[in-house]
Every structure is written in structure tokens, then in C-alpha cells.
Design an enzyme around this catalytic site. Structure first.
Site, PDB file in Angstrom:
ATOM      1  N   HIS A   1       8.044 117.746  75.904  1.00  0.00           N
ATOM      2  CA  HIS A   1       7.467 116.766  76.820  1.00  0.00           C
ATOM      3  C   HIS A   1       5.988 117.065  77.052  1.00  0.00           C
ATOM      4  O   HIS A   1       5.640 117.801  77.974  1.00  0.00           O
ATOM      5  CB  HIS A   1       8.225 116.789  78.141  1.00  0.00           C
ATOM      6  CG  HIS A   1       9.692 116.524  77.995  1.00  0.00           C
ATOM      7  ND1 HIS A   1      10.582 117.471  77.533  1.00  0.00           N
ATOM      8  CD2 HIS A   1      10.425 115.404  78.214  1.00  0.00           C
ATOM      9  CE1 HIS A   1      11.806 116.953  77.498  1.00  0.00           C
ATOM     10  NE2 HIS A   1      11.743 115.709  77.897  1.00  0.00           N
TER      11      HIS A   1
ATOM     12  N   HIS B   1       6.231 110.759  77.170  1.00  0.00           N
ATOM     13  CA  HIS B   1       7.089 111.547  78.069  1.00  0.00           C
ATOM     14  C   HIS B   1       7.853 112.634  77.327  1.00  0.00           C
ATOM     15  O   HIS B   1       7.723 113.809  77.650  1.00  0.00           O
ATOM     16  CB  HIS B   1       8.066 110.641  78.813  1.00  0.00           C
ATOM     17  CG  HIS B   1       9.098 111.410  79.570  1.00  0.00           C
ATOM     18  ND1 HIS B   1       8.868 111.907  80.830  1.00  0.00           N
ATOM     19  CD2 HIS B   1      10.329 111.834  79.218  1.00  0.00           C
ATOM     20  CE1 HIS B   1       9.928 112.587  81.223  1.00  0.00           C
ATOM     21  NE2 HIS B   1      10.836 112.555  80.266  1.00  0.00           N
TER      22      HIS B   1
ATOM     23  N   GLU C   1      26.139 118.028 100.709  1.00  0.00           N
ATOM     24  CA  GLU C   1      26.720 119.071  99.868  1.00  0.00           C
ATOM     25  C   GLU C   1      25.802 119.450  98.708  1.00  0.00           C
ATOM     26  O   GLU C   1      25.688 120.627  98.346  1.00  0.00           O
ATOM     27  CB  GLU C   1      28.070 118.614  99.307  1.00  0.00           C
ATOM     28  CG  GLU C   1      29.134 118.301 100.354  1.00  0.00           C
ATOM     29  CD  GLU C   1      29.017 116.897 100.917  1.00  0.00           C
ATOM     30  OE1 GLU C   1      28.165 116.117 100.431  1.00  0.00           O
ATOM     31  OE2 GLU C   1      29.768 116.562 101.849  1.00  0.00           O
TER      32      GLU C   1
ATOM     33  N   ASP D   1      44.766 113.092 105.275  1.00  0.00           N
ATOM     34  CA  ASP D   1      43.483 112.507 104.875  1.00  0.00           C
ATOM     35  C   ASP D   1      43.585 111.760 103.542  1.00  0.00           C
ATOM     36  O   ASP D   1      42.744 110.930 103.222  1.00  0.00           O
ATOM     37  CB  ASP D   1      42.384 113.578 104.811  1.00  0.00           C
ATOM     38  CG  ASP D   1      41.667 113.741 106.144  1.00  0.00           C
ATOM     39  OD1 ASP D   1      41.849 112.863 107.022  1.00  0.00           O
ATOM     40  OD2 ASP D   1      40.923 114.723 106.315  1.00  0.00           O
TER      41      ASP D   1
ATOM     42  N   HIS E   1      40.550 112.849  99.750  1.00  0.00           N
ATOM     43  CA  HIS E   1      40.200 114.174 100.253  1.00  0.00           C
ATOM     44  C   HIS E   1      41.039 115.283  99.616  1.00  0.00           C
ATOM     45  O   HIS E   1      40.848 116.450  99.940  1.00  0.00           O
ATOM     46  CB  HIS E   1      40.349 114.219 101.776  1.00  0.00           C
ATOM     47  CG  HIS E   1      39.235 113.504 102.498  1.00  0.00           C
ATOM     48  ND1 HIS E   1      38.913 112.197 102.224  1.00  0.00           N
ATOM     49  CD2 HIS E   1      38.360 113.921 103.448  1.00  0.00           C
ATOM     50  CE1 HIS E   1      37.891 111.834 102.994  1.00  0.00           C
ATOM     51  NE2 HIS E   1      37.533 112.854 103.735  1.00  0.00           N
TER      52      HIS E   1
END
Lengths: 671, 671
Positions: free
Chosen positions: B29, B263, B412, B470, B474
Site C-alpha cells: 500500500h 491504495h 465488547e 434469555d 443469549h
């Protein structure tokens, strides 16, 4: 009863039902529904266009409860407005076999548009629904015939807004000027750990304004403020709306209002009683629905039926005026592909030069593009690498909603949930691409798509160390195992261009769950199907590419993707040394596992004790197919940065190294 | 040479080295390093306090190249300022065995603080480093003795800012008022798919201001503007800083500046030549470093050595003034735990009532808290559920930096990367908790921690359908398999309180990679270790809990976590029916796989053909331990919402159901 009292009665019906559900189950989240009851009431009785008798009406407004833990709120609304969710189901909240699970589940609960609970997912999926609305409107609407003309609403929480996926989706929604998207932010200032002041003190209004959203702030218990804000939002045609509604968790509870204790646990029988008293409710009632409240909520059935009737009349007229478009509309609503669509699929002849499977995938997409207009998608800023671009089909943007190429930006997670939203909306077959290694970024969204059985296609390219120089951060190793372990997801890793065609075919023909296509960066030989079995064997998950010339195999080589050609080269070398070898291409474990034992044994006969798998990824999971005397040629470490061929050679994926391992394996295997 | 020309010479040295590296490798790059060369030059020569001769100087400023694809920039800087990275390494860019891999790798390349490439990870890990600085300063600094007093800098890209993880980390950094954190945003307006106008048009300045950051905008090619902005940022003590620097990708390239083509691909020999001409460089030079430029960059060695010398003198005086603190400092720098720390670990006696392993984990943490002050951590807003709170140790906040409990918010992914930043900084042993199912949200961060061998502990609770109501959103199913498949990560699923103690002990004693502790929500019996083998067996990954009373086993039950007690109950029932059973607890697959074959065979003897695994999760991977005649009692579907005991029973995890399966298995197994 005057209007004001009726409003209060209705709102408190939601609150008390939610309390009672959680108390009965001795499990759940009472605080959120109690705090958000007013905004939900205003939205559902004054704005939401829906028909409880037909949750599949295509032009209904979509409602997303992104704060899925507050599902008691949604179940109360669904019951009260007249969906097929009787009160007994509310009484069986969170019990085995009930229609009222611990978080809202699409496909199980009538009227639930998308499964939520993992925070942020609903926020982003709603963005997908709003995109779908705009795409379909651009395709189908004609002057005087607005077939597609609905809003997407949602209720989101502080937890939703903290999750990164929401930031990604919000930035994209602002960029796309999704004016038909309105989210109510339940700003109750309480998280599980306590006050939001512990970790969440950003200026939410400023942040969303920076994303290009139209932001309003209201008192979440003030019906008039909420109504005005929702009306104003509806007239913002070129900005999504965030309405920040200051609320109070467990509103009305004398001891638990505004307390984290009310987030995820029952209030307790005493406190429920006191709250009912405080709300002017019969304190010893359970699941009590005042008849006046029920009658008021149930107006939704009349309004909804009338709305749908008018829409269907419009559709009938449209059928006369635009028969071809109408026929496409009907076909897409049925989820059928166009007649003879397979004829457009490319065939890669024996003489085709080597081609990467990502490029083959791009060719499939472009072959189908004009014939299958419901195919829409894009990439998380890797379209030139993922080969996901539909040439000539334009960009989907605020000013060009007819475009079919989505630019998700470097936002894999939002892409995942948006794809789910597009699929959940109906009328579209969405796909999205990134590098296989970055499937990690969107895993939580893939999981929900799998749980919802949504027909999304993930285009995961750069599928092994074969990608080369970008190095271990970009080289998937454990990702195949991690994806294969997920229920309801079909993972297809393709050996050559024709398997890639077969994989797309399979993926588009199956609508019962998402498919992950796993594709190479590097060029791969196009297998000569006059010599080897046809690629349609993919449909059975694994198939014998070639059997030994004479008699039973002593060794079975099982390979996937780019390692299939390698396995064939290994088998040629072994055959030249007198070892009879059977080569199996195993693109789809899930499909193979579902085959009858007879077919499985024909592919992996017990007689040939020695088996070897070849896959440039983790050995994890391979023992299932290898038996006691099998060996995995695999990669149980992170990769490295070097040209792809060098890496494959250095890390053991060469003909010489594998032939040697095979010979040693045969020596040690009992005959 | 006047200063202006020297600056240009230095900047163009970076640019041309980057071009040459990419061109030589024919991969990489070039555009980013060329565009960001000026800001990097200003930062590295005028601000960054570091000593190239000692990349481990504890009080160095940290530099994070979050846009890791621009690694040629970093390698040029490291070489030029005098790190142990000779020019020949730059010439071997992206080749097998070189110190210049395709993205920066901590541990491989001297001076690289954190592995980057997957976007957003560096941004968030830098936040962790800034938190570490503040935590350690609060602990160790005394008037006149500032042992810890450094900045954290980074260069971030549009891709970094689009990723949700950066939003999470930025919001938290603003909340925590991390004034020692400064990021330069390389605003080159180009992504892989083209202009940022395709997908990224948000008001970045407004967004970061809303997070509480101090935002400046400058011309990224203007040395004076950059210098002033960095000076101003340094004096913002209570806000992190974002400096938005307008740059031009592939600056100086006549045909590729400001183009996506620059790029991720070499410019091409011709264009490199023309660019060198345009920059006033000898067009046919390769890897040419003008001596004046080198001399200027190499001042970093003198300044750095002097800075470190003064700091070491301060440390020596500190040792005299604060011997106890200094001794703790030295111990923590060595990565050693306090003497006899194990004595503080709790022991759960036979008579202990049933206790969930999450609660046992919380007791371990709190037993160690005062003795092991480097133990810091928290949860993604689930502390009360993850039992991660250190009682009496306070909250880490802007005003209480001595607090050891981190409130990550519902973030998280950022938590994962921040934990890595804390560990990478040194001086701390970080841990972070969430539900096991949400490990999906942070998977990309866990992977980098594993790649970097960082000693992070993840506290993953609610580890199966046993969590109950739940519901499936979950309930982890495939997560154990997905985590076990990851290289360098040790996954420990604990059977009872004492295995949990052993697991924490193992995790803290090992510093070569992250550990995931997998813990139950529900209470589990504390195994009577007078009857069963001691929990220290965990250290070998799997161990025999109990052997049959007489002779060889006919069946081996292998279980983990909450299913170990179930396996014991099953074995009692089978023994009562005359079937000799061996029960194995297998908390750590990776540890067991590393044992010598002799030990492995003692745990899983070949003689007992019938094996059965019991784990309330996916069967994926279990065949490795089951052999040909094995069977997995597992869960190969998503869960459901109901009380935990009901779910376990309904989904096959009951003594009766498993006994029946075991008897059928024994019938069909050859003796």
C-alpha cells in the site's frame, strides 16, 4: 372515559402486563417496557400502519424493538392490537414452547420483524429495512401507484447506541438520507451496572446530528411531545430521525423506578402490587386488560384491514396498468426466481485458463444481474477485491435509489445486519462481501441471520494463506471451522470456477438460511469435468472427483477449495507410485452431513482405512471425516507475510510434502 | 541545507522508501505512507519521546499505526530513527522471514507497539494504552517522581473511523477524558472502492466533539499547522485529541495522487520514477536515504537515550524514596506475580454448597485483588452477571484513576482491543467479562491478542443453554468450537469452583497468550475431591476424575463444565447397572493436545473403545477425542427460551436420556 384517561389506561395496561409477564416467569426485564410504554403506545396507536390480521402485508410499516430485552413491551402490543398472540401466551412468557420467548424471535412470534436481543443488531437491521423500502419503491412505484410506501420505526436503548454496529449503521443511514427511518431512543439513563454516567456520557444528539440525522429531544412520558416529534420526523424526507425520549426505567414503581435493579429481574410480588396501586390499578389483578383499553388498541385491526384493502386495490389496478412489473412483484413476493434463470449461469469449459473463484463468483453475479433484479448487494469497501460489483446496475444512493450496488463502507458488522434487514423485508435477495478473515467482525450478525433462516449470501474472498503478502492479520485460519460450527449456516468453499457456479445456484435456490461462499484470491485451475465428476456434486456437499484406475482406493484425499487441485496433483504422484487414491471434493460439510449414510459411505468408504484431508486452515473439526487412521494436512497456527506460493510451500501445502506424509500414513495404517 | 529543505528531504525519504518497498515486493500500500509522511515526520521528530535503542523503555510514548496497511510508513520511520531494522529488511518487505511483514506485527518488528491491519483495532488498543498510562501514573507517581508520564499517539484512517469498534473506544475515551491520547486522522478522502463520498460523508469533527474529544483541523502537508496542532493537543489535559489532517493519497505521484488505484497496489516502475522526479529525487535511485536526512532522523537516538537516562535516574532515586512501591514496580515490569500469591487463592471444601463457576471466579478475583494490584478489569456492562467486580478497589474514572474496576459500557469489541492495549502497555494484568455468546462481538480483537501472545483473561459467563430464559440469542452453542479453533488462545471451561480456581491460577501463571475462562450462570455442585481427582489436573487439560471400581472401563465419558457433574451422575447410574465407566473432565483442549501421548492414552485409553462426550454445545470438533466408536452428546441447533433445567432436560442433557444413549452405544460397539 375521556381521552386522557383512556391514554393512561392503555399505557398502564402495557406496563402492568409487562410486570405480570416477568413476575409470572420469575425472569425477564420489567423496567424497560414500563419506561417505554408511553412512546410505544403513541407510536403504535397513532402512527404505525400495520394489519394485525396479516403480519405479512408487504407495505406495512416495519417496527424493530432493538432493545430486545424489553420484549414484554412488544408482546403486550402485539396481543393488545390483535395479532395472533393470545393472553395465555403472555402468561407463558419465557416458557418452553411458548410464543413469548425471552427475546423477540422472528418466525416464532407473529408480528416480530427481526430477532433482537444482542444489542445494536436491531438498529442496523432496521437500516436495512429502510434501504429495502427505498430500493423497492424505486423499482416498482409508478405515478399514482405507490406500491411501496412505508416507514421503518424502532425503539433503541443506550446499550444499542453504545455498540459499534449502531454507529456504523447510523453513519450509513445518514449518508443515504433514509428519511423513512425513525428511531425512538429510550433514554432512561440506567444500564445493568448502574447509571449511564459510569460509561456513557457522550452527547448523543450531537453525535447523531454529525451522522446527518434529524434529532429531537422530548419528554418520554409526554404524549403530545411524542406525537409532535413523530409527526415532525415523518416530514423529514431526507434525514433519518432520532427522537431522544427521556424516560424512567420501571416507571411507576415506588421503590425501583430509575434503578438498575429493575433492569433484568422481576420487581417482586410486593413491589408489583405497590406499583399497580400507584398506577391506579387493581393491586391484586393479574394480566388484567381493561375492556376500554383493549377496544382502543384493537382499532388497529380495523384501520389495518382498511389500509391493506386500499393497498390491495391499488395493487390490482397496478396489475392492469403495469402487468410486467406486477408479475415481477408477485414473483419476488413469492420468493421465486425467474423462470429458466439457471440458463444464464456461466459454464467454464475445460480450456478455460485458471481463474480465481472470487472472479468466477463475480462472473456469476454479473451473468445473473439483469435477469434477477432482486439480487442486490455490495461489499464493505472491498468490491474490487471481492468481485461483488454488478456492472451497469448503478450505485444505490440517496439520489439514485434504483442502483443495486451498495457501498457499505468499512463496516462489516453493520453490513451483516443490514443484509438481514434487506432479506427480512422481503422482495430482495441480498449479498455482501468482505475478506473471510473479517467474517469475525460480523459474526454476531451472521448468527442472527442463521437463527432467522434468512436467505442472505456472504461473499467471503481471500480464503487462506494463499492470499499471500498481507500476512497473518488478513489470513483466515480458524474461520472455516468457526463458521461451520454455526447452526443453520451453509458454508461452501469452492474448488474451481464451476463449483463456484454450482454454489451460487445452490445458494439462490435455497431460502431457508444464509450461505457463506468461501472464495480464493489466487487463480485456480478449472477442473476438466470430462475427466472429473461434475461440479453439481456440490449439492451433496462432498463428491468423488476421481476414483483409482483399478480397484479399491488405499487412500482417500479429501480437500476443499484451492487444495482440491493440490490433492489431484498429489493423487497423480501417488498413483504413479502405485498407490490407488480416491479424491473427494468437499465444498459443503453441512450438506454432506445431511446425506443418507449410503451416499456418505460411497464417498468415504470404510474399506479404505487411510484418509487424509487437505485444507489450508485449522484442522479443527476434520477428525469427523478422517476416522481413527486419518490425518489432517492443515494449518494450526497463524500465517505469515510472504507471496502466497511461498507460504503454501513453507507451511506444508506442496505436492512433495503431502506425498511424503501420505506415504508415511499408509505405512502406519493397518491394511 | 536550510531547515525547510531538510524537512522536505526527510519527508520525501519516507515517501520514496515506501514506494520502493512496495515496488520491490510488487505488493502493498504505497499511497497512505506517501500521503501521511508529513504528519508522521512532524510527530516522530518533534514530539514522540522514544529511544530507538531500547523499544522496551517503560515510559516511552506509544505510537499506534491504526491504518496498519500503511506499514511501509512505520518501517521507514523505525529504520530512519535508528531502531534495529536495517535497510536490508526494508528491501525484503513482505517476504518470508523478513522483519517487515505486510502489516505491523508486535513481537516481530522492533518498535511496533501493537499488531494492526484489521481496521479500528489500533484505534481501540491505543485507548487501552492511554488508560494504562493513567492507571499506572495514579499508582506509582509521587510528587517529584513521575515514573509514568507519557503520551499515546496514533495515525488513523477513514476506514478506522468507519469501524464500529472505533466509535465504542472513542466514546469511552471521551468519557474517561484521556488527555494524553492524540490521534492524527489521515483524511485522504479515498477508500478502496473510490471516494469517501460513496459511503462516508458524516461530520467527523462534530462526531468526535460529541464524544468529548478536542478536535482540530489542519492541512496535512503543512508542517507548521501540524506542529501547532500537536502542541495544542498536548495541553488538552482532560480531552483526547483528534487532529483531522487533510492529506492526499500517493502525494507527489503525477498520475495516481488522490486515486484509489494508489491504495493497495504498487505504483508501477514508471510512475515511481516520475514521482521521484516530481519530488526532486534521483529518479533511478532505489532505497536511497540522503545522509542529511538520516542524520536528522537519527537524532532520535541521542534524544531518546538522554530521555531514558534521566528517567532511569529518577527511577533510581524513587527506589530510595519509595522502596516498596519501587519493588512493586520492578516486579510488575518483570511480569512476575507477588511471592506466595497462590496462598490467597480460595479452596472450596467438600461441604461447600453448590456454587456457579462465575461466582467462584468472582471469589478468586476478590481473593487476589489486594495482593495482586496489577489485576485490573471489568465488564461490558455485565459486571453483576460476570462477577468481575473487585470490591473495595473503586472505579477507574477521569477523577479516580486509581480505581481498578473498568466500566466498558456495552462495548465488547472495544473492550477486547482495550484489554490488549492494557496488556501491551505493560505493568498490568487485564481481564474483561461478557456473556460467552457475545464473544462473537469481540472476536476480531481476541484474534489479535492471540496473535500478539498477550496475557489477557476473558471472563465469559452464561456458557450454555443452562442460562435459561434469555433464549437462543443469549445461549452460546458454537462458541466453544469457534474459540477452540483459534490458534494461541487457551479456552478453559470449568466443571466446578475448584477447577475455576485452578483455571485462574493457570491463566495468571501463563503470559504467552490470552485465556478464555468459560463459566456457568447456574450453580454447580462442588466436586468432592476426596472422592475425585484434584482440580489441579486442569493443568494437563484433561484428567481422569474417577475410574471404574474394578478393572478396565467399557465406556469413557468425557465432559466439560456444567456437564461434568452430569457425567458423574450418568456414570453412577451405569455402574449400578454393571457398566464400568471412566469419567474425564476436559476443561482445556489445547492443554491436553500438548500433553505427551503417554499421558493422553492414560486419560483416553485405546482399550475402552466406547467413548461419549457430554457438552451442552456444538459437537463440532469433538470427533477428535471420540475415535471411530464415539458419540457426542451435544447441541447442534440453536437453543430456546425456557428455564435452564427444562431446556437441559428437553434438549437431551438428562441422566436418563444419556444413560440410554450410552447403553445403545455399548451395544453397537465391538468389544
Amino acid at each position: 372515559m375521556d381521552g386522557r384517561n383512556l391514554d393512561d389506561l392503555c399505557i398502564n395496561t402495557i406496563r402492568t402486563l409487562a410486570m405480570d409477564m416477568v413476575e409470572q416467569a420469575q425472569s425477564g426485564h420489567p423496567g424497560m417496557p414500563m419506561g417505554a410504554a408511553t412512546m410505544a403506545y403513541v407510536l403504535w396507536t397513532r402512527f404505525l400502519r400495520h394489519n394485525p390480521a396479516d403480519p405479512s402485508w408487504p407495505d406495512r410499516d416495519r417496527f424493530v424493538l432493538s432493545a430486545g430485552h424489553g420484549c414484554a413491551l412488544l408482546y403486550a402490543l402485539l396481543h393488545l392490537t390483535g395479532y395472533n398472540l393470545p393472553l395465555e401466551q403472555l402468561e407463558r412468557f419465557r416458557q418452553w414452547g411458548s410464543l413469548t420467548p425471552g427475546h423477540p424471535e422472528r418466525g416464532l412470534v407473529p408480528g416480530v420483524e427481526t430477532t433482537t436481543g444482542p444489542l445494536g443488531q436491531g438498529f442496523a437491521s432496521g437500516v436495512g429495512m429502510a434501504i429495502a423500502e427505498r430500493m423497492l419503491a424505486a423499482r416498482f412505484n409508478r405515478p399514482g401507484y405507490e406500491l411501496v410506501n412505508h416507514d421503518t420505526y424502532g425503539i433503541v436503548s443506550d446499550g444499542d447506541l453504545m455498540e459499534g454496529i449502531s454507529s456504523e449503521a447510523a453513519s450509513l443511514a445518514g449518508h443515504l438520507k433514509l428519511g423513512r427511518l425513525t428511531y425512538l431512543y429510550d433514554d432512561n439513563r440506567i444500564t445493568i451496572e448502574g447509571s449511564t454516567s459510569l460509561s456513557f456520557t457522550e452527547d448523543v444528539a450531537g453525535r447523531f446530528a454529525a451522522y446527518g440525522w434529524f434529532v429531537q429531544e422530548v419528554n418520554g412520558n409526554d404524549i403530545e411531545q411524542l406525537t409532535r416529534a413523530l409527526e415532525t420526523a415523518r416530514f423529514q424526507h431526507d434525514q433519518p430521525s432520532l427522537i431522544i425520549a427521556r424516560t424512567h426505567i420501571a416507571y411507576g414503581s415506588p421503590h425501583k423506578q430509575d434503578s438498575a435493579a429493575a433492569h433484568g429481574a422481576p420487581l417482586g410480588a410486593d413491589e408489583v402490587r405497590r406499583t399497580k396501586e400507584a398506577l391506579g390499578w387493581p393491586p391484586d389483578s393479574h394480566f388484567w386488560v381493561p375492556p376500554e383499553a383493549l377496544a382502543h388498541f384493537r382499532l388497529a385491526r380495523e384501520c389495518g384491514a382498511e389500509g391493506q384493502r386500499m393497498w390491495e386495490q391499488r395493487l390490482a389496478e397496478y396489475r392492469g396498468a403495469y402487468p410486467e412489473l406486477a408479475s415481477e412483484w408477485d414473483r419476488r413476493q413469492r420468493g421465486e426466481l425467474p423462470k429458466d434463470w439457471e440458463a444464464a449461469l456461466p459454464v467454464f469449459g475445460d480450456a478455460t485458463a485458471a481463474v480465481s473463484t472470487r472472479e468466477a463468483s463475480g462472473q456469476v453475479l454479473n451473468s445473473l444481474a439483469s435477469l434477477v433484479p432482486e439480487l442486490v448487494g455490495g461489499s464493505a469497501d472491498l468490491a474490487p477485491s471481492n468481485n461483488t460489483y454488478l456492472k451497469g446496475e448503478g450505485e444505490f444512493s440517496a439520489t439514485t435509489p434504483q442502483g443495486r450496488n451498495l457501498h457499505f463502507g468499512v463496516r462489516e458488522h453493520a453490513m451483516g445486519a443490514i443484509l438481514s434487514g434487506l432479506a427480512a423485508h422481503g422482495g430482495l435477495r441480498p449479498y455482501g462481501g468482505t475478506f473471510l478473515v473479517f467474517s469475525d467482525y460480523m459474526r454476531a450478525a451472521i448468527r442472527l441471520a442463521a437463527m432467522m433462516h434468512l436467505p442472505v449470501v456472504y461473499v467471503f474472498t481471500h480464503d487462506s494463506i494463499g492470499l499471500g503478502e498481507d500476512g497473518p492479520t488478513h489470513q483466515p485460519v480458524e474461520h472455516l471451522a468457526a463458521l461451520r460450527a454455526m447452526p443453520n449456516l451453509t458454508v461452501l468453499r469452492l474448488a474451481d470456477a464451476n463449483e463456484t457456479v454450482a454454489a451460487w445456484r445452490w445458494a439462490l435456490e435455497h431460502r431457508d438460511g444464509p450461505t457463506a461462499l468461501v472464495l480464493s484470491r489466487q487463480k485456480l485451475p478449472v477442473l476438466d469435468r470430462k475427466v472429473y465428476a461434475p461440479a453439481s456434486g456440490l449439492e451433496r456437499g462432498a463428491y468423488v472427483l476421481t476414483r483409482p484406475a483399478g480397484g479399491e482406493p488405499r487412500l482417500i484425499l479429501i480437500a476443499t477449495g484451492s487444495e482440491v487441485s493440490l490433492a489431484l496433483a498429489v493423487s497423480r504422484e501417488l498413483e504413479s507410485r502405485g498407490v490407488p487414491v480416491q479424491v473427494v471434493s468437499m465444498p459443503g460439510w453441512e450438506l454432506f452431513a445431511a446425506q443418507p449414510p449410503g451416499y456418505q459411505k460411497s464417498v468415504l468408504p470404510d474399506s479404505a482405512a487411510a484418509r487424509m484431508s487437505i485444507e489450508a486452515g485449522s484442522s479443527f473439526g476434520w477428525h469427523r471425516w478422517l476416522g481413527t487412521h486419518g490425518e489432517a494436512v492443515a494449518l494450526d497456527r497463524f500465517g505469515a507475510s510472504a507471496p502466497g506460493e511461498v507460504l503454501l510451500e513453507r507451511l506444508g501445502f506442496s505436492v512433495g510434502a503431502i506425498v511424503n506424509r501420505a506415504l508415511r500414513l499408509l505405512e502406519s495404517t493397518p491394511q
